[in-house]
Scaffold this motif. Structure first.
Motif, mmCIF file in Angstrom:
data_model
loop_
_atom_site.group_PDB
_atom_site.id
_atom_site.type_symbol
_atom_site.label_atom_id
_atom_site.label_comp_id
_atom_site.label_asym_id
_atom_site.label_seq_id
_atom_site.Cartn_x
_atom_site.Cartn_y
_atom_site.Cartn_z
ATOM 1 N N PRO A 150 49.682 -0.780 -76.492
ATOM 2 C CA PRO A 150 50.917 -1.494 -75.952
ATOM 3 C C PRO A 150 50.675 -2.172 -74.614
ATOM 4 N N MET A 157 45.838 2.762 -71.328
ATOM 5 C CA MET A 157 46.064 3.174 -72.985
ATOM 6 C C MET A 157 44.690 2.851 -73.801
ATOM 7 N N PRO A 176 44.337 -4.962 -77.685
ATOM 8 C CA PRO A 176 45.471 -4.928 -76.914
ATOM 9 C C PRO A 176 46.715 -5.426 -77.362
ATOM 10 N N THR A 207 47.900 -11.350 -81.552
ATOM 11 C CA THR A 207 49.286 -10.962 -82.044
ATOM 12 C C THR A 207 49.227 -9.666 -83.039
ATOM 13 N N THR A 227 49.187 3.284 -80.559
ATOM 14 C CA THR A 227 50.396 3.559 -79.566
ATOM 15 C C THR A 227 51.199 2.300 -79.307
ATOM 16 N N GLY A 228 52.504 2.542 -79.683
ATOM 17 C CA GLY A 228 53.431 1.591 -79.514
ATOM 18 C C GLY A 228 54.754 1.942 -79.965
ATOM 19 N N SER A 229 55.409 0.993 -80.470
ATOM 20 C CA SER A 229 56.994 1.410 -80.770
ATOM 21 C C SER A 229 57.056 1.945 -82.249
ATOM 22 N N LYS A 235 55.051 0.698 -89.802
ATOM 23 C CA LYS A 235 54.235 -0.247 -90.680
ATOM 24 C C LYS A 235 52.605 0.290 -90.359
ATOM 25 N N VAL A 236 52.237 0.585 -89.305
ATOM 26 C CA VAL A 236 50.815 0.836 -89.373
ATOM 27 C C VAL A 236 50.325 1.933 -90.135
ATOM 28 N N GLU A 250 51.384 7.311 -81.457
ATOM 29 C CA GLU A 250 51.764 7.766 -80.142
ATOM 30 C C GLU A 250 53.096 6.785 -80.066
ATOM 31 N N GLY A 252 57.604 6.146 -79.378
ATOM 32 C CA GLY A 252 58.547 6.174 -78.448
ATOM 33 C C GLY A 252 59.141 7.355 -78.044
HETATM 34 P P1 NAD Z 1 54.829 -2.654 -80.044
HETATM 35 O O1 NAD Z 1 54.955 -1.672 -81.327
HETATM 36 O O2 NAD Z 1 55.778 -3.878 -80.140
HETATM 37 O O3 NAD Z 1 53.302 -3.037 -80.004
HETATM 38 C C1 NAD Z 1 52.296 -2.129 -79.857
HETATM 39 C C2 NAD Z 1 50.892 -2.907 -80.517
HETATM 40 O O4 NAD Z 1 51.142 -2.875 -81.896
HETATM 41 C C3 NAD Z 1 50.632 -4.326 -79.907
HETATM 42 O O5 NAD Z 1 49.193 -4.387 -79.671
HETATM 43 C C4 NAD Z 1 51.190 -5.041 -80.963
HETATM 44 O O6 NAD Z 1 50.480 -6.187 -81.175
HETATM 45 C C5 NAD Z 1 50.617 -4.387 -82.199
HETATM 46 N N1 NAD Z 1 51.277 -4.466 -83.242
HETATM 47 C C6 NAD Z 1 52.652 -5.298 -83.464
HETATM 48 N N2 NAD Z 1 52.897 -5.431 -84.883
HETATM 49 C C7 NAD Z 1 52.091 -4.886 -85.577
HETATM 50 C C8 NAD Z 1 51.600 -4.546 -87.133
HETATM 51 N N3 NAD Z 1 52.582 -4.955 -87.872
HETATM 52 N N4 NAD Z 1 50.482 -3.860 -87.343
HETATM 53 C C9 NAD Z 1 49.625 -3.419 -86.456
HETATM 54 N N5 NAD Z 1 49.757 -3.675 -85.031
HETATM 55 C C10 NAD Z 1 50.827 -4.348 -84.762
HETATM 56 O O7 NAD Z 1 54.930 -1.638 -78.693
HETATM 57 P P2 NAD Z 1 55.189 -2.518 -77.278
HETATM 58 O O8 NAD Z 1 56.405 -3.122 -77.071
HETATM 59 O O9 NAD Z 1 53.882 -2.956 -76.791
HETATM 60 O O10 NAD Z 1 55.067 -0.911 -76.324
HETATM 61 C C11 NAD Z 1 56.364 -0.369 -76.143
HETATM 62 C C12 NAD Z 1 56.331 0.853 -77.023
HETATM 63 O O11 NAD Z 1 55.259 1.656 -77.017
HETATM 64 C C13 NAD Z 1 57.497 1.826 -76.758
HETATM 65 O O12 NAD Z 1 58.171 2.164 -77.957
HETATM 66 C C14 NAD Z 1 56.708 2.960 -76.173
HETATM 67 O O13 NAD Z 1 57.769 4.170 -76.177
HETATM 68 C C15 NAD Z 1 55.567 3.056 -76.880
HETATM 69 N N6 NAD Z 1 54.540 3.721 -76.133
HETATM 70 C C16 NAD Z 1 54.224 5.127 -76.495
HETATM 71 C C17 NAD Z 1 53.162 5.935 -75.754
HETATM 72 C C18 NAD Z 1 53.090 7.226 -76.215
HETATM 73 O O14 NAD Z 1 52.004 7.661 -75.769
HETATM 74 N N7 NAD Z 1 53.588 7.858 -77.135
HETATM 75 C C19 NAD Z 1 52.688 5.302 -74.753
HETATM 76 C C20 NAD Z 1 53.019 3.991 -74.378
HETATM 77 C C21 NAD Z 1 53.829 3.411 -75.054
#
Ligand code: NAD
Length: 496
Positions: A150, A157, A176, A207, A227-229, A235-236, A250, A252
């Motif tokens: 993320p 990260m 990234p 993207t 790591t992300g939303s 979806k992943v 990892e 939210g």
């Molecule tokens: P996001 O889910 O929008 O994106 C994360 C990553 O996933 C990006 O690289 C994005 O390009 C990619 N992505 C988007 N759609 C995808 C798909 N369909 N398939 C595969 N990859 C895809 O998250 P964000 O807005 O970049 O980050 C914020 C989120 O990350 C928050 O919800 C936060 O809580 C979470 N986060 C969690 C931790 C943890 O350790 N638990 C740490 C940091 C951030």
């Protein structure tokens, strides 16, 4: 600054020729452009990683460790420069970005040690109840790993995933966030410079749809670390299901802090602020729900509002800045919308709740405390990912714990109390992967990181982070000179 994809040890444009603008959130100006990888680039990168795995996957931990140490050394040498790039890209104040680079250095050094220790753990004998057999356990690298990160801690990260994957002997494709792609490319440049074999680490900017999804779906990827939303995590996970890939998520959180009546006021205010304003509140484990004993609430909230109003907001490169801009316009819009809807639901704005009037440009948002937030409000239940604290009060310990645990998330939690027995009792009942007692947020590379419930699957960091990239394998040998004698009762053949 790099602008190309790093693939099989070379820099090249995306096959489709697409690019992405990179915006400085303090000025709203485009300061850089990077390549935007598509599915064909992902395929090239995964193939390169698969080729590299034939040799890298057979190296010993002792052979891999010097590479990790060399990466750590170069990161340290480029500390100021990398931190400055992170500020331009993400907006965070420079001292926080320096902290991130230092943590990334520590992460590579730590996993260098674990790579060496791994050699000592190989072929561990397992006592068996049948003396005719010996059994050993070996740890084999998982293969090609897809690492998706993320925008909130772009370099750190990446380090949390790349360092243990390298230590384990995996090869990888790092994707990234498109919002903050700059420092991952610098990490690629460092691995090139220190002589990491080609194809071991490939970095594809792009993207989620163009590069992230094809990476998670690619049949030759054996492991996805994401790591992300939450919604993207789902979806992943679905994409990984088709080939039964190993997956760690990892996601939210909506982490609560319970403040007991006997909590020390100054320290509590400080940890609350560290919990919700560090990194502009764009922290997965941010202390975003404050559950405070109603006897302490008036004094605590008065002091918290006072200190929140004093926070210096501005460009992350300006000395003295404690709160930078949110990462993007979209993020700014969603934080403002969430606060508005909390107010519509009946919450009260104690401080903040708007763009700082003196900062017309940049995605700035004031440190915000919302009190009396109804439990039915989405602001109480869902991640805001901004400098916004939601507050409720409690009368009994049971009520506080129930309120804290009433969440779909379980990443982190915190408790503040001068009574260590009470703090311990509460901490044990909080349903979260990480519980801080009398503090909030300090994170150590040695300790497991990850959440329960919708906050994810698996743990990063520590020994657990390395295990993410290892397959556990048993080697069982029949050592007896006696025939097994199940089908061939008379092995000499006489009588048959
Ligand atoms: P996001 O889910 O929008 O994106 C994360 C990553 O996933 C990006 O690289 C994005 O390009 C990619 N992505 C988007 N759609 C995808 C798909 N369909 N398939 C595969 N990859 C895809 O998250 P964000 O807005 O970049 O980050 C914020 C989120 O990350 C928050 O919800 C936060 O809580 C979470 N986060 C969690 C931790 C943890 O350790 N638990 C740490 C940091 C951030």
């Amino acid at each position: 600054m790099r602008d190309k994809l790093y693939l099989d040890g070379e820099w090249r444009d995306a096959r489709g020729g697409e690019t992405l603008p990179v915006v400085n959130p303090s000025t709203e100006e485009v300061f850089h452009t990077v390549a935007a990888a598509g599915p064909e680039d992902v395929d090239d990168a995964v193939r390169a990683a698969a080729r590299a795995f034939h040799t890298w996957g057979r190296t010993s931990g002792a052979e891999r460790a010097p590479h990790l140490r060399a990466i750590a050394r170069r990161l340290r040498e480029r500390r100021e420069e990398l931190a400055t790039l992170e500020v331009l890209d993400n907006g965070k104040p420079l001292p926080e970005a320096l902290w991130d680079v230092d943590d990334a250095v520590g992460c590579f050094e730590y996993y260098a040690e674990l790579a060496e220790e791994l050699d000592g753990r190989q072929d561990t004998a397992l006592p068996l109840p049948d003396g005719r057999f010996t059994c050993r356990v070996r740890y084999a690298p998982v293969g090609v790993a897809g690492l998706i990160t993320p925008w909130n801690y772009p370099l750190l990260m990446a380090a949390w995933k790349v360092a243990p994957a390298l230590a384990a002997g995996a090869t990888m494709v790092l994707k990234p966030s498109e919002v903050t792609p700059v420092t991952a490319l610098e990490l690629a440049a460092i691995t090139h410079e220190i002589g990491l074999p080609r194809g071991v680490l490939n970095v594809l900017t792009g993207t989620g749809r163009g590069a992230g999804e094809p990476l998670a779906r690619h049949p030759d990827v054996r492991k996805v670390a994401f790591t992300g939303s939450g919604p993207v995590g789902v979806k992943v996970m679905s994409a990984c299901a088709a080939d039964v890939k190993c997956v760690s998520l990892e996601l939210g959180g909506k982490s609560p802090m319970i403040v007991c009546a006997d909590a020390p006021l100054d320290a509590t205010v400080e940890w609350i602020m560290f919990g919700i304003y560090w990194n502009q509140g764009q922290v997965c484990s941010a202390t975003s729900r404050l559950i405070v004993d109603e006897r302490l609430a008036p004094a605590l909230l008065e002091r918290l509002a006072h200190e929140s109003r004093r926070i210096v907001i501005g460009d992350g490169l300006t000395p003295g800045t404690l709160l930078g801009p949110l990462v993007s316009e979209a993020q700014h819009r969603q934080v403002a919308r969430r606060v508005q809807s909390a107010v519509a639901d009946g919450a009260r704005v104690l401080c903040g709740g708007k763009r700082p009037p003196e900062l017309e440009r940049g995605y700035f948002y004031e440190p915000t405390v919302l009190t009396d937030v109804p439990v039915t409000s989405s602001a109480w239940a869902e991640e805001i990912f901004g400098p916004v604290l939601c507050v409720r009060t409690f009368r009994t310990e049971e009520e506080a714990i129930a309120l804290a645990n009433d969440s779909p998330f379980g990443l982190a939690a915190a408790v503040m109390s001068a009574d260590s027995e009470r703090a311990e009792r509460i901490a044990r009942q909080m349903d979260a992967g990480i519980v801080w007692i009398n503090c909030s947020q300090p994170t150590f590379t040695q300790a497991p990181w990850g959440g329960t419930k919708k906050s994810g699957i698996g743990r990063e960091l520590g020994q657990w982070g390395l295990d993410n990239y290892l397959e556990t394998k048993q080697l069982t040998t029949y050592t007896s000179t006696q025939p097994w004698g199940w089908y061939l009762k008379d092995p000499s053949g006489a009588g048959t």
